[in-house]
Design an enzyme around this catalytic site. Sequence first.
Site, PDB file in Angstrom:
ATOM      1  N   LYS A  11       0.767  -1.181   0.035  1.00  0.00           N
ATOM      2  CA  LYS A  11       0.007  -0.039  -0.071  1.00  0.00           C
ATOM      3  C   LYS A  11       0.749   1.349  -0.014  1.00  0.00           C
ATOM      4  O   LYS A  11       2.028   1.004   0.351  1.00  0.00           O
ATOM      5  CB  LYS A  11      -0.939  -0.106   1.391  1.00  0.00           C
ATOM      6  N   TYR A  51     -12.226  -2.455  -3.058  1.00  0.00           N
ATOM      7  CA  TYR A  51     -12.848  -2.229  -1.843  1.00  0.00           C
ATOM      8  C   TYR A  51     -14.235  -2.201  -1.867  1.00  0.00           C
ATOM      9  O   TYR A  51     -14.867  -1.746  -0.964  1.00  0.00           O
ATOM     10  CB  TYR A  51     -12.129  -1.381  -0.862  1.00  0.00           C
ATOM     11  N   PHE A  59     -15.309   3.604   7.705  1.00  0.00           N
ATOM     12  CA  PHE A  59     -13.846   3.727   7.150  1.00  0.00           C
ATOM     13  C   PHE A  59     -13.815   4.199   5.608  1.00  0.00           C
ATOM     14  O   PHE A  59     -12.418   4.141   5.344  1.00  0.00           O
ATOM     15  CB  PHE A  59     -12.847   2.972   7.705  1.00  0.00           C
ATOM     16  N   ARG A  87      -1.905 -14.431   3.864  1.00  0.00           N
ATOM     17  CA  ARG A  87      -2.646 -14.007   4.748  1.00  0.00           C
ATOM     18  C   ARG A  87      -1.943 -14.004   6.211  1.00  0.00           C
ATOM     19  O   ARG A  87      -1.952 -13.458   7.226  1.00  0.00           O
ATOM     20  CB  ARG A  87      -4.062 -14.617   4.889  1.00  0.00           C
ATOM     21  N   THR A  93      -5.489  -7.505  10.596  1.00  0.00           N
ATOM     22  CA  THR A  93      -5.829  -6.202  10.143  1.00  0.00           C
ATOM     23  C   THR A  93      -5.229  -5.156  10.876  1.00  0.00           C
ATOM     24  O   THR A  93      -4.732  -4.294  10.439  1.00  0.00           O
ATOM     25  CB  THR A  93      -7.725  -5.952   9.840  1.00  0.00           C
ATOM     26  N   ARG A 104       2.499  -6.858   9.375  1.00  0.00           N
ATOM     27  CA  ARG A 104       1.853  -5.983  10.157  1.00  0.00           C
ATOM     28  C   ARG A 104       2.402  -5.715  11.417  1.00  0.00           C
ATOM     29  O   ARG A 104       2.399  -4.730  12.011  1.00  0.00           O
ATOM     30  CB  ARG A 104       0.385  -6.256   9.842  1.00  0.00           C
ATOM     31  N   ASN A 114      -1.698  -0.048   7.029  1.00  0.00           N
ATOM     32  CA  ASN A 114      -1.241  -1.414   7.467  1.00  0.00           C
ATOM     33  C   ASN A 114      -0.502  -2.001   6.446  1.00  0.00           C
ATOM     34  O   ASN A 114      -0.266  -3.289   6.367  1.00  0.00           O
ATOM     35  CB  ASN A 114      -2.384  -2.194   7.936  1.00  0.00           C
ATOM     36  N   HIS A 117      -1.875  -5.454   1.591  1.00  0.00           N
ATOM     37  CA  HIS A 117      -3.159  -6.246   1.273  1.00  0.00           C
ATOM     38  C   HIS A 117      -2.702  -7.582   0.669  1.00  0.00           C
ATOM     39  O   HIS A 117      -1.991  -7.859  -0.165  1.00  0.00           O
ATOM     40  CB  HIS A 117      -3.824  -5.371   0.275  1.00  0.00           C
ATOM     41  N   GLU A 128      -9.706 -10.044  -7.480  1.00  0.00           N
ATOM     42  CA  GLU A 128      -8.773  -8.935  -7.622  1.00  0.00           C
ATOM     43  C   GLU A 128      -7.700  -9.002  -8.701  1.00  0.00           C
ATOM     44  O   GLU A 128      -7.343  -7.890  -9.052  1.00  0.00           O
ATOM     45  CB  GLU A 128      -8.064  -8.918  -6.051  1.00  0.00           C
TER      46      GLU A 128
HETATM   47  P1  DAT Z   1      -7.786  -7.024   5.653  1.00  0.00           P
HETATM   48  O1  DAT Z   1      -6.974  -5.948   4.686  1.00  0.00           O
HETATM   49  O2  DAT Z   1      -6.804  -7.576   6.903  1.00  0.00           O
HETATM   50  O3  DAT Z   1      -8.471  -8.023   4.722  1.00  0.00           O
HETATM   51  P2  DAT Z   1     -10.488  -5.953   5.761  1.00  0.00           P
HETATM   52  O4  DAT Z   1     -10.705  -6.519   4.484  1.00  0.00           O
HETATM   53  O5  DAT Z   1     -11.471  -6.206   6.943  1.00  0.00           O
HETATM   54  O6  DAT Z   1      -9.019  -6.120   6.451  1.00  0.00           O
HETATM   55  O7  DAT Z   1     -10.091  -4.202   5.457  1.00  0.00           O
HETATM   56  C1  DAT Z   1      -9.794  -3.875   4.474  1.00  0.00           C
HETATM   57  C2  DAT Z   1      -8.744  -2.466   4.784  1.00  0.00           C
HETATM   58  O8  DAT Z   1      -9.690  -1.365   5.435  1.00  0.00           O
HETATM   59  C3  DAT Z   1      -7.786  -2.881   5.959  1.00  0.00           C
HETATM   60  O9  DAT Z   1      -6.372  -3.428   5.374  1.00  0.00           O
HETATM   61  C4  DAT Z   1      -7.600  -1.536   6.674  1.00  0.00           C
HETATM   62  C5  DAT Z   1      -9.178  -0.760   6.582  1.00  0.00           C
HETATM   63  N1  DAT Z   1      -9.745  -0.925   7.604  1.00  0.00           N
HETATM   64  C6  DAT Z   1     -10.197  -2.077   8.095  1.00  0.00           C
HETATM   65  N2  DAT Z   1     -10.745  -1.787   9.320  1.00  0.00           N
HETATM   66  C7  DAT Z   1     -10.815  -0.741   9.474  1.00  0.00           C
HETATM   67  C8  DAT Z   1     -10.997   0.409  10.596  1.00  0.00           C
HETATM   68  N3  DAT Z   1     -11.821  -0.305  11.666  1.00  0.00           N
HETATM   69  N4  DAT Z   1     -10.796   1.563  10.412  1.00  0.00           N
HETATM   70  C9  DAT Z   1      -9.860   1.948   9.507  1.00  0.00           C
HETATM   71  N5  DAT Z   1      -9.587   1.356   8.565  1.00  0.00           N
HETATM   72  C10 DAT Z   1      -9.821   0.073   8.541  1.00  0.00           C
HETATM   73 MG    MG Z   2      -9.888  -7.943   3.313  1.00  0.00          MG
END
Ligand code: DAT
Ligand code: MG
Length: 134
Positions: A11, A51, A59, A87, A93, A104, A114, A117, A128
Amino acid sequence: MPHQSTFIMVKPDGVRRGLVGEVIARFEAKGLSLERMELTVPSGEVAARHYAEHRQKSFYAGLIDFITSGPVVAMQWSGESAVTVARTMIGSTDPVGAPPGTIRGDFGLDVQENIVHGSDSPDSAARELAIWFG
Ligand code: DAT
Ligand code: MG
């Protein structure tokens, strides 16, 4: 266990912080194979497709702003159980709770910024990879 392909992205924060080589080195050392790689600033359209599952989340707007804020490194990696393996190596996350030894866990403290991805399932990986590489 199956041979799989997965979509990995360093990222904008990871690129800004100079962690591209570190991320690639970890996946190489694990034995996964780098199949495709592109440095690109994501368009709003690509970010929204990537996304889409988070569209209703509080968020979401901040996430789209962040992911389009600079270059990312989009990659396809393959190998034995590559989706799950990647993963596990990336970690949970929220980097605050991600164990040391994960990307992470070793490099982050911010749930939005973070670093990396990774696709969460083979279906997500196919979706994706089509978005990013056509
Ligand atoms: P991951 O990237 O572990 O698959 P996710 O798909 O739940 O996580 O969310 C996608 C991205 O969105 C994540 O990498 C960072 C952001 N994100 C997730 N939860 C968040 C939160 N509570 N506040 C801010 N950003 C968040
Ligand atoms: Mg995800």
